[in-house]
Design a protein around this motif. Structure first.
Motif, PDB file in Angstrom:
ATOM      1  N   TYR A  92       1.350  -1.564  -0.075  1.00 32.69           N
ATOM      2  CA  TYR A  92       0.360   0.484  -0.505  1.00 32.69           C
ATOM      3  C   TYR A  92       1.190   0.802   0.006  1.00 32.69           C
ATOM      4  O   TYR A  92       1.831   1.431   0.483  1.00 32.69           O
ATOM      5  CB  TYR A  92      -1.056  -0.071   1.781  1.00 32.69           C
ATOM      6  CG  TYR A  92      -1.240   1.513   1.616  1.00 32.69           C
ATOM      7  CD1 TYR A  92      -2.692   1.545   0.743  1.00 32.69           C
ATOM      8  CD2 TYR A  92      -1.215   2.358   2.101  1.00 32.69           C
ATOM      9  CE1 TYR A  92      -3.390   3.166   0.904  1.00 32.69           C
ATOM     10  CE2 TYR A  92      -1.838   3.189   1.855  1.00 32.69           C
ATOM     11  CZ  TYR A  92      -3.233   3.498   1.376  1.00 32.69           C
ATOM     12  OH  TYR A  92      -3.994   4.455   1.739  1.00 32.69           O
ATOM     13  N   THR A  93       0.822   2.201  -0.627  1.00 38.42           N
ATOM     14  CA  THR A  93       0.648   3.355  -0.869  1.00 38.42           C
ATOM     15  C   THR A  93       0.451   4.662  -0.838  1.00 38.42           C
ATOM     16  O   THR A  93      -1.033   4.297  -1.190  1.00 38.42           O
ATOM     17  CB  THR A  93       1.774   3.980  -1.983  1.00 38.42           C
ATOM     18  OG1 THR A  93       1.043   3.678  -3.451  1.00 38.42           O
ATOM     19  CG2 THR A  93       2.806   3.592  -2.652  1.00 38.42           C
ATOM     20  N   PRO A  94       0.440   4.883   0.862  1.00 37.01           N
ATOM     21  CA  PRO A  94      -0.447   6.512   0.864  1.00 37.01           C
ATOM     22  C   PRO A  94      -0.674   7.539  -0.397  1.00 37.01           C
ATOM     23  O   PRO A  94      -0.329   8.105  -1.607  1.00 37.01           O
ATOM     24  CB  PRO A  94      -0.494   7.794   1.591  1.00 37.01           C
ATOM     25  CG  PRO A  94       1.206   6.379   1.910  1.00 37.01           C
ATOM     26  CD  PRO A  94       0.704   5.083   0.962  1.00 37.01           C
ATOM     27  N   TRP A  95      -2.304   7.913  -0.703  1.00 35.85           N
ATOM     28  CA  TRP A  95      -2.722   9.105  -1.508  1.00 35.85           C
ATOM     29  C   TRP A  95      -2.025   9.904  -1.068  1.00 35.85           C
ATOM     30  O   TRP A  95      -1.492  11.108  -1.914  1.00 35.85           O
ATOM     31  CB  TRP A  95      -3.905   8.992  -2.506  1.00 35.85           C
ATOM     32  CG  TRP A  95      -4.820   7.753  -2.700  1.00 35.85           C
ATOM     33  CD1 TRP A  95      -4.119   6.560  -2.534  1.00 35.85           C
ATOM     34  CD2 TRP A  95      -5.909   7.358  -2.345  1.00 35.85           C
ATOM     35  NE1 TRP A  95      -5.279   6.241  -3.006  1.00 35.85           N
ATOM     36  CE2 TRP A  95      -6.317   5.993  -2.677  1.00 35.85           C
ATOM     37  CE3 TRP A  95      -7.208   8.729  -2.490  1.00 35.85           C
ATOM     38  CZ2 TRP A  95      -7.380   5.788  -3.348  1.00 35.85           C
ATOM     39  CZ3 TRP A  95      -8.626   8.189  -2.470  1.00 35.85           C
ATOM     40  CH2 TRP A  95      -8.577   6.739  -3.002  1.00 35.85           C
ATOM     41  N   LEU A  96      -1.896  10.596   0.094  1.00 42.54           N
ATOM     42  CA  LEU A  96      -0.963  12.182   0.636  1.00 42.54           C
ATOM     43  C   LEU A  96      -0.953  11.785   1.911  1.00 42.54           C
ATOM     44  O   LEU A  96      -0.599  10.751   1.961  1.00 42.54           O
ATOM     45  CB  LEU A  96      -2.716  12.730   0.572  1.00 42.54           C
ATOM     46  CG  LEU A  96      -4.001  13.059  -0.313  1.00 42.54           C
ATOM     47  CD1 LEU A  96      -4.818  13.602   0.423  1.00 42.54           C
ATOM     48  CD2 LEU A  96      -3.497  14.076  -1.373  1.00 42.54           C
TER      49      LEU A  96
END
Length: 95
Positions: free
Chosen positions: A49-53
């Motif tokens: 998972y990579t955060p959007w913000l």
């Protein structure tokens, strides 16, 4: 009579606020923020998972983080007491 009551209430409020601010610095109760727990759960569930913000600003030290949290608690309590006093004053006037 009303002035003494307001003075006592103000004194209790100031002492409570100072106590909360002091305790927020002095005690490390081990509370972890919900953001930290959420990140941990997400990474356990989906390691890719990579955060959007990202955060606009993050405190540089634990001391600053505790200070900001203590100020937030103090401000919230002060606003709650202020509106409670205003509500009681309106109710007293209407009687």
């Amino acid at each position: 009579m009303k002035d003494r009551r307001l003075l006592r209430l103000s004194l209790v409020l100031v002492i409570t606020l100072l106590l909360l601010l002091f305790l927020s610095f002095g005690l490390d109760l081990g509370f972890e923020g919900s953001d930290d727990r959420a990140v941990e759960l997400i990474l356990n569930t989906n390691p890719d998972y990579t955060p959007w913000l990202s955060n606009l600003w993050e405190p540089g030290s634990d001391f600053m983080e505790k200070l900001l949290f203590g100020l937030q608690v103090t401000l919230g309590l002060a606003l709650g007491v202020y509106f409670y006093i205003k509500l009681k004053a309106v109710q007293d006037v209407s009687r």
